[in-house]
Design a protein around this motif. Sequence first.
Motif, short mmCIF file in Angstrom:
data_model
loop_
_atom_site.label_atom_id
_atom_site.label_comp_id
_atom_site.label_asym_id
_atom_site.label_seq_id
_atom_site.Cartn_x
_atom_site.Cartn_y
_atom_site.Cartn_z
N TRP A 157 2.97 10.93 -1.80
CA TRP A 157 3.00 9.46 -2.02
C TRP A 157 2.89 8.88 -0.74
CZ3 TRP A 157 4.01 6.68 -6.23
CH2 TRP A 157 4.61 7.41 -7.43
N GLN A 158 1.94 7.98 -0.87
CA GLN A 158 1.33 7.27 0.35
C GLN A 158 1.13 5.60 -0.02
OE1 GLN A 158 0.51 8.55 3.26
NE2 GLN A 158 1.29 10.70 2.26
N GLY A 159 2.19 5.39 -0.88
CA GLY A 159 2.27 3.92 -1.23
C GLY A 159 2.55 3.59 -2.77
N THR A 160 2.46 2.44 -3.20
CA THR A 160 2.41 2.17 -4.68
C THR A 160 1.05 3.05 -5.39
OG1 THR A 160 3.14 0.00 -4.33
CG2 THR A 160 2.37 0.41 -6.57
N ALA A 161 1.44 3.65 -6.33
CA ALA A 161 0.67 4.35 -7.18
C ALA A 161 -0.56 3.50 -7.77
CB ALA A 161 1.57 5.21 -8.23
N PHE A 162 -1.48 4.00 -7.96
CA PHE A 162 -2.87 3.25 -8.49
C PHE A 162 -3.04 1.84 -7.82
CE2 PHE A 162 -2.40 6.59 -11.46
CZ PHE A 162 -3.68 6.53 -12.30
N GLY A 163 -2.80 1.84 -6.49
CA GLY A 163 -2.97 0.70 -5.79
C GLY A 163 -4.40 0.14 -5.80
N GLY A 164 -4.68 -1.15 -5.72
CA GLY A 164 -6.07 -1.75 -5.75
C GLY A 164 -6.60 -1.63 -7.07
N THR A 165 -5.98 -1.16 -8.16
CA THR A 165 -6.58 -1.29 -9.42
C THR A 165 -5.77 -2.12 -10.40
OG1 THR A 165 -5.08 0.40 -10.31
CG2 THR A 165 -7.11 1.07 -9.08
N VAL A 166 -6.56 -2.57 -11.50
CA VAL A 166 -6.20 -3.35 -12.41
C VAL A 166 -6.08 -2.83 -13.68
CG1 VAL A 166 -6.71 -5.44 -10.94
CG2 VAL A 166 -8.26 -4.62 -12.73
N GLY A 167 -5.54 -3.49 -14.87
CA GLY A 167 -5.73 -3.09 -16.14
C GLY A 167 -4.38 -2.40 -16.73
N PRO A 168 -4.32 -2.15 -17.99
CA PRO A 168 -3.09 -1.62 -18.52
C PRO A 168 -3.16 -0.11 -18.41
CG PRO A 168 -4.62 -2.95 -20.16
CD PRO A 168 -5.48 -2.89 -19.20
N PHE A 169 -3.98 0.56 -18.10
CA PHE A 169 -3.95 2.01 -17.79
C PHE A 169 -3.08 2.27 -16.61
CE2 PHE A 169 -5.28 5.94 -15.96
CZ PHE A 169 -4.70 6.91 -16.98
N SER B 101 -12.59 10.82 -1.36
CA SER B 101 -13.11 11.12 0.01
C SER B 101 -14.05 12.22 -0.05
CB SER B 101 -12.15 11.27 1.04
OG SER B 101 -11.34 12.24 0.81
N LYS B 102 -14.96 12.31 0.57
CA LYS B 102 -15.96 13.66 0.63
C LYS B 102 -16.41 13.82 2.04
CE LYS B 102 -20.36 14.87 -1.50
NZ LYS B 102 -21.76 14.65 -2.18
N GLN B 103 -15.69 15.11 2.28
CA GLN B 103 -15.85 15.51 3.62
C GLN B 103 -15.01 14.57 4.59
OE1 GLN B 103 -19.73 16.49 4.48
NE2 GLN B 103 -19.78 18.34 3.22
N ARG B 104 -13.82 13.97 4.31
CA ARG B 104 -13.18 13.26 5.02
C ARG B 104 -13.54 11.79 5.15
NH1 ARG B 104 -10.32 16.87 9.90
NH2 ARG B 104 -9.47 18.29 8.39
N GLU B 105 -14.70 11.64 4.22
CA GLU B 105 -15.22 10.25 4.50
C GLU B 105 -15.03 9.48 3.18
OE1 GLU B 105 -19.75 8.11 4.97
OE2 GLU B 105 -19.47 10.20 5.35
N LEU B 106 -14.55 8.40 3.45
CA LEU B 106 -14.04 7.52 2.20
C LEU B 106 -15.27 6.98 1.39
CD1 LEU B 106 -11.04 5.28 3.33
CD2 LEU B 106 -11.20 7.28 1.78
N LEU B 107 -15.37 7.20 -0.05
CA LEU B 107 -16.53 6.69 -0.73
C LEU B 107 -16.18 5.25 -1.11
CD1 LEU B 107 -17.01 10.16 -2.66
CD2 LEU B 107 -18.26 9.41 -0.86
N ASN B 108 -17.16 4.55 -1.53
CA ASN B 108 -17.25 3.22 -1.97
C ASN B 108 -16.83 3.25 -3.63
OD1 ASN B 108 -17.08 0.42 -2.48
ND2 ASN B 108 -19.37 0.23 -2.16
N LEU B 109 -15.79 2.90 -4.02
CA LEU B 109 -15.30 2.70 -5.35
C LEU B 109 -15.59 1.35 -5.97
CD1 LEU B 109 -12.20 4.96 -5.43
CD2 LEU B 109 -14.36 5.78 -5.76
N GLY B 110 -15.92 0.42 -5.27
CA GLY B 110 -16.11 -0.88 -5.83
C GLY B 110 -14.92 -1.91 -5.88
N PRO B 111 -15.20 -3.06 -6.41
CA PRO B 111 -14.18 -3.74 -6.84
C PRO B 111 -13.01 -3.27 -7.92
CG PRO B 111 -16.05 -4.26 -8.35
CD PRO B 111 -16.44 -3.16 -7.52
N PRO B 112 -11.97 -3.79 -8.12
CA PRO B 112 -10.77 -3.54 -8.66
C PRO B 112 -11.07 -2.95 -10.07
CG PRO B 112 -10.18 -5.65 -7.48
CD PRO B 112 -11.69 -5.27 -7.49
N GLN B 113 -11.77 -3.69 -10.91
CA GLN B 113 -12.03 -3.11 -12.28
C GLN B 113 -12.93 -1.68 -12.29
OE1 GLN B 113 -13.76 -6.55 -14.19
NE2 GLN B 113 -11.81 -6.98 -15.28
N GLN B 114 -13.84 -1.72 -11.42
CA GLN B 114 -14.65 -0.52 -11.24
C GLN B 114 -13.81 0.61 -10.74
OE1 GLN B 114 -18.53 -0.59 -9.49
NE2 GLN B 114 -18.09 1.10 -8.24
#
Length: 657
Positions: free
Chosen positions: A141-153, A16-29
């Motif tokens: 903590w606000q839920g499951t860590a790294f939510g909305g992401t995919v991949g080994p890391f 977020s930038k100045q409380r406005e959520l930024l677009n991080l794109g699809p899960p891999q991005q």
Amino acid sequence: MNEAIHVRLLGQVSASKQRELLNLGPPQQRALFAALAANVNKVVSRDELISAVWGATRPATVESSIYTYVARLRRSFEPKRTNRAPSELLVGDRSGYLLQLDPRQVDAYLFEEHLADARRLQKVGSPTQAVTAFDAALAFWQGTAFGGTVGPFADNERTRLNELRLSACEDRAKLLLDLGRPADVIRDISPLALEFPLRERFRHLLMVAYYRSGRQADALAEYRDARQRLISELGIEPQDELQRCHTQILSGAPELTLYSTGPQHEPAVAGPSWTAPAQLPRDVPGFTGRRREMEGLHTFVREAEASGEAGLILVNGAPGVGKSALALRLAHELADRFTDGQLHLDLNGFSADSQPMTALEGIGHLLYGLVQTHPMPYADLERQAALYRSMVAGQRLLIVLDNAKSAHQVRPLLPGSPSCLVIVTSRNRLSGLTTRDGARRMTLGAMSDDDAVELLRRFIGRGTETRGHGDLQELTDTSCRLPVALRTAAEHVISRSHARGAERLASLVRREDLLDGVDADGDELSSLRVLYSWSYRGLPEESARVFRLMALLGGPDVDLPTLATMAGHRPNVARQHLNPLLNGHLIRETCLDRFTFHDELLRAYARELGCGEDFSIDHARPAVPELAPCAHSAGFGISVPHPHMPLSESIACSGGT
């Protein structure tokens, strides 16, 4: 640094930038951004990002995907930046990308910072302040860590951070019991025990809290449910601590003992017939030098302890460079700090006689070292790993995993508890352990000149000082300052010096002698040729061919276009075949697209292979017609003096090796 941006990793990944959520794109991005955010102000290479997001199943277009994702993120974070203007936030260069932020703008960093503060307060005996610090840490903590992401890391970080969260909940609950607040423990731990029914520490804390609240029946019911779950799902009885607590409740004991949690590291029973293991092999006799490297490794350990994270150290480098000896010396120096024991396991990553140990086999060996029985009969890696993590949780253990082949082989053997330290050695880079598991890497090189000379003096004898420092220096050059080669050279000198009189030391030993080693008694570990062959046999077929071909090209190094031409490949394809050689520390990249052998002994070994019956210059398949007659007339001697000379002028041929 951009003060307005805040990153959330402990929940749905967002920025977020100045409380406005930024677009991080699809899960891999989003996963690529999360990998950068978890390593703020550190350069993450493109290869590491690819491993983090795609793992082993990387598509052919992965490089272009990286560029696309980075460009989109830059547009989202800095919409007013022109295309030609440098990014102030997501910085890139040839080596990779760096997310430039104050770490305090990332919630996972703040969580671990408050967690370390809480454990420090717990250790110095300030329970009320420690509970407040634990509350501050867990509030992120606000839920499951790294939510909305995919991949080994993301998968690995999710597991690591959740283990830290659960351990913090346990430590906090123990402090609440010490402060006489069992009702708070029942309220906070009951939902966690339902979510993680096989986690015995939650059950133990609940039993004590129920008992101290006057609810003996509920405490006994908690034990019965825990025991039934463990038997039906894992085939094991509860650990001794839980059984002892059950007995104390039945006998109406006025007080109940608790598991030792947090940084206090009191010895705790873990499973049936627990015996603190002491498995470290004997320290290497005559260990010499490596002061700077040892200081660096001790710094890694201090950093891990200060951050409250599970320590993981990776020592890698070329065959014969002394990785295992260095790791073992470090382990012996640290052993007395790990009061619950030390485990040592050779993973057989590179061996002529057997396949690399599987992760399932490795866990079986480690469990046996802990309890001296085979407590888990199932051939189920997930269950074995869960049992292993449960047994070592809270233990002050030092674990040495020697001779690893891959990150996949090592990862299930890593404890979830921050009280353990793991030291891994490997010939391969194992980049996955650094990107996904937070390993601190040390790539070991040859010894310094002074240390190499000192090692020779130790083994040949102090009388060599009369021969002159230059004579010893010449012998260290012949040995490429590798510990195994230096010891082999010393053995040759000792065996020949009486018969050869006062000849120069270096004249008693040739590189061919060092490749032969001293394995007359069947000791393969003292033969350089055998050590090299273990790495060579594990190479893909075409990478092995390129390795042999490199030795037939003259000059100290070779550029990618020349090597690609001789191998009959396009440069990008040749680069792919070079990657296994780079990852295995058989060759190194001296500068962009120029390569050389890790040392001259490896060059001699590769040349020996190239001159054998299994290889001739015909296999080189020159892609440029004018190379062919020169290659055939040369036999094996091909020299490319400089990559910028015209190709027809840059080829020199000679009639032998």
